[in-house]
Design an enzyme around this catalytic site. Sequence first.
Site, PDB file in Angstrom:
ATOM      1  N   GLY A 103      -0.679   6.892  27.616  1.00 43.51           N
ATOM      2  CA  GLY A 103      -1.801   6.725  26.896  1.00 43.51           C
ATOM      3  C   GLY A 103      -3.192   7.190  27.305  1.00 43.51           C
ATOM      4  O   GLY A 103      -2.999   8.430  27.813  1.00 43.51           O
ATOM      5  N   CYS A 104      -4.313   6.603  27.046  1.00 43.91           N
ATOM      6  CA  CYS A 104      -5.633   7.150  27.206  1.00 43.91           C
ATOM      7  C   CYS A 104      -5.868   6.987  28.744  1.00 43.91           C
ATOM      8  O   CYS A 104      -6.394   5.839  29.067  1.00 43.91           O
ATOM      9  CB  CYS A 104      -6.504   6.663  26.212  1.00 43.91           C
ATOM     10  SG  CYS A 104      -8.314   7.305  26.464  1.00 43.91           S
TER      11      CYS A 104
END
Length: 105
Positions: A103-104
């Site tokens: 993810g981020c």
Amino acid sequence: MADLVVNGVSYELDEDGFLEDAAEWNEDVAKALAPNEDVEELTEEHWRVINYLRDYYDQYGVAPMVRKLLKDTGYDQKTIYNLFPTGPGKGACKIAGLPKPTGCV
């Protein structure tokens, strides 16, 4: 897959240089990975981030999002990038022995 040899022990790395098994991580592995992420020396500030990432991963099984990392460590984004020039996901997570974030981070 590449191998990293530290103190005579071989550690498997994935194609991006992340440790294959986070459980094999130790401080000597972190010190060996750091130069590849443009970190010459791991300072107390680096260890604060690394230990936070390891604790978070141990508790939740994933790396924290950047906002969470910044909030919980008290560092701003500029500081994190000064500490880990390749970024919190690539650099900090790699040195901390975490799997490659999806993810981020």
